[in-house]
Design a protein around this motif. Sequence first.
Motif, PDB file in Angstrom:
ATOM      1  N   THR A 132       0.876  -1.180   0.000  1.00 15.58           N
ATOM      2  CA  THR A 132       0.000   0.000   0.000  1.00 15.58           C
ATOM      3  C   THR A 132       0.909   1.226   0.000  1.00 15.58           C
ATOM      4  OG1 THR A 132       0.013   0.114   2.387  1.00 15.58           O
ATOM      5  CG2 THR A 132      -1.795  -1.132   1.391  1.00 15.58           C
ATOM      6  N   SER A 232      -5.840  15.440 -11.920  1.00 20.29           N
ATOM      7  CA  SER A 232      -6.467  15.585 -10.597  1.00 20.29           C
ATOM      8  C   SER A 232      -5.624  16.548  -9.761  1.00 20.29           C
ATOM      9  CB  SER A 232      -6.517  14.217  -9.900  1.00 20.29           C
ATOM     10  OG  SER A 232      -5.226  13.904  -9.380  1.00 20.29           O
ATOM     11  N   ASP A 281      -1.251  -2.712  -4.104  1.00 17.03           N
ATOM     12  CA  ASP A 281      -2.607  -2.523  -3.613  1.00 17.03           C
ATOM     13  C   ASP A 281      -3.116  -1.293  -4.368  1.00 17.03           C
ATOM     14  OD1 ASP A 281      -4.724  -1.246  -2.126  1.00 17.03           O
ATOM     15  OD2 ASP A 281      -4.320  -2.690  -0.530  1.00 17.03           O
ATOM     16  N   THR A 283      -6.193   0.123  -4.205  1.00 14.44           N
ATOM     17  CA  THR A 283      -7.436   0.688  -3.644  1.00 14.44           C
ATOM     18  C   THR A 283      -7.512   2.190  -3.905  1.00 14.44           C
ATOM     19  OG1 THR A 283      -7.269  -0.986  -1.931  1.00 14.44           O
ATOM     20  CG2 THR A 283      -8.831   0.800  -1.545  1.00 14.44           C
ATOM     21  N   ARG A 284      -6.384   2.902  -3.693  1.00 15.61           N
ATOM     22  CA  ARG A 284      -6.415   4.357  -3.901  1.00 15.61           C
ATOM     23  C   ARG A 284      -6.763   4.701  -5.333  1.00 15.61           C
ATOM     24  NH1 ARG A 284      -1.426   7.559  -0.857  1.00 15.61           N
ATOM     25  NH2 ARG A 284      -2.220   7.109   1.217  1.00 15.61           N
ATOM     26  N   HIS A 286      -8.298   2.989  -7.478  1.00 13.49           N
ATOM     27  CA  HIS A 286      -9.691   2.618  -7.746  1.00 13.49           C
ATOM     28  C   HIS A 286     -10.659   3.639  -7.129  1.00 13.49           C
ATOM     29  CE1 HIS A 286     -13.498   0.568  -6.809  1.00 13.49           C
ATOM     30  NE2 HIS A 286     -13.353   0.116  -8.054  1.00 13.49           N
ATOM     31  N   ASP A 287     -10.442   3.957  -5.828  1.00 18.19           N
ATOM     32  CA  ASP A 287     -11.412   4.818  -5.127  1.00 18.19           C
ATOM     33  C   ASP A 287     -11.268   6.284  -5.530  1.00 18.19           C
ATOM     34  OD1 ASP A 287     -12.102   2.483  -3.962  1.00 18.19           O
ATOM     35  OD2 ASP A 287     -11.430   3.005  -1.928  1.00 18.19           O
ATOM     36  N   TRP A 288     -10.030   6.735  -5.756  1.00 19.77           N
ATOM     37  CA  TRP A 288      -9.816   8.172  -6.013  1.00 19.77           C
ATOM     38  C   TRP A 288      -9.890   8.526  -7.498  1.00 19.77           C
ATOM     39  CZ3 TRP A 288      -4.944   9.449  -2.515  1.00 19.77           C
ATOM     40  CH2 TRP A 288      -5.287   9.212  -1.180  1.00 19.77           C
ATOM     41  N   GLY A 290     -11.117   6.157  -9.937  1.00 15.34           N
ATOM     42  CA  GLY A 290     -12.054   5.277 -10.653  1.00 15.34           C
ATOM     43  C   GLY A 290     -11.323   4.394 -11.656  1.00 15.34           C
ATOM     44  N   TRP A 291     -10.059   4.049 -11.331  1.00 11.53           N
ATOM     45  CA  TRP A 291      -9.217   3.317 -12.289  1.00 11.53           C
ATOM     46  C   TRP A 291      -9.008   1.858 -11.875  1.00 11.53           C
ATOM     47  CZ3 TRP A 291      -4.551   0.701 -11.803  1.00 11.53           C
ATOM     48  CH2 TRP A 291      -3.935   0.344 -13.022  1.00 11.53           C
ATOM     49  N   THR A 292      -9.151   0.957 -12.829  1.00  6.88           N
ATOM     50  CA  THR A 292      -8.666  -0.421 -12.657  1.00  6.88           C
ATOM     51  C   THR A 292      -8.140  -0.887 -14.010  1.00  6.88           C
ATOM     52  OG1 THR A 292     -10.953  -1.116 -12.971  1.00  6.88           O
ATOM     53  CG2 THR A 292     -10.054  -1.470 -10.778  1.00  6.88           C
TER      54      THR A 292
END
Length: 317
Positions: A132, A232, A281, A283-284, A286-288, A290-292
């Motif tokens: 992370t 961003s 990881d 998660t950031r 993805h959540d911040w 919207g990327w995968t």
Amino acid sequence: MAKHTAVISGGAGFLGSHLVDALLARDYRVVVVDNLLTGTLRNLQHLDGDTRLCILQQDCADPLARDEPVSLVLHFASPASPADYQRFPLETLHAGSNGTRALLELARRHQARFLLASTSEIYGDPLEHPQTESYFGNVNPIGPRSVYDEAKRFAETLTAAYRRTHGVNTGIVRIFNTYGPRMRLNDGRAIPNFVYQALTGQPITIYGDGNLTRSFCYVSDLVEGILRLAISDIHEPVNIGNPTEHTVLELAQRIREAIGSTSDIVFLPALEDDPKQRRPDITRAHDWLGWTPTVPLEQGLARTIAAFRHDLQASAR
Ligand code: NAD
């Protein structure tokens, strides 16, 4: 007339050149700053005649030969493959230190957004898995990989200091192993190495027993994540990479199969300080953002193999 100008150091390299394509597609004017240490103008040849692109063949730490309003600065200049940064240790430290400072200054002067290309290598041989962004890493400061790891760690520190001291709008992307067309055939990283060896019928060489794990992100996925971060205002580091993990042996076998090669797989002594496992990881991201990632390894490998076949044929002509 393009609305915004982006400056990208390292724009003639593998990732840089794909970012140039993506920025032009989003109607940026693009200034590439590259001294061609490990990059090549061939990566930008398809853009010949595009008046929105300006190429400055120079060191990124030197003042730019052109000055014009800039809204985005992307610092991607640095040798990146272990073979390259061990061949160019002082140049790698220079790109991470003096180069980062010069581009941060450029962003400060123009009140531009600055994005640093950092790396999963700042986690060193990680003791936490997956990694992370809050993990501080496990880096040997004097080992053979240290010129790269510590240059990038310093570059992150300098970036954070410019934000705190001068209020520069900075971002940091921690890039995990990425692959795709325009990697050099002799780049030394696992995927180009294995593809080249399998295409030319040479033994596929694995350092260690093949049980090291890596995750591989296809270049178009990476570029999409980087552009989302670039536009961003996020200043915390963000991992961008593919979290699907493979052993190096499995990777070699899949490449051999995809090519239909009969190359043997041979094992060489393990490399010093080679991380045993690596997985982001995300998660950031993805959540911040919207990327995968969306491109599976099989598809990315097929595109990469096709591009390498083409490069090999061109180099034989
Ligand atoms: P690359 O070697 O293909 O590209 C690097 C580019 O920087 C080359 O065109 C080179 O000529 C240029 N360069 C080097 N030093 C310079 C200097 N002082 N002044 C101007 N230009 C200079 O490597 P890449 O894989 O495209 O990596 C690009 C960036 O992304 C690097 O900063 C690297 O650390 C980072 N990164 C890449 C990966 C990956 O998997 N490809 C992973 C993590 C981080």
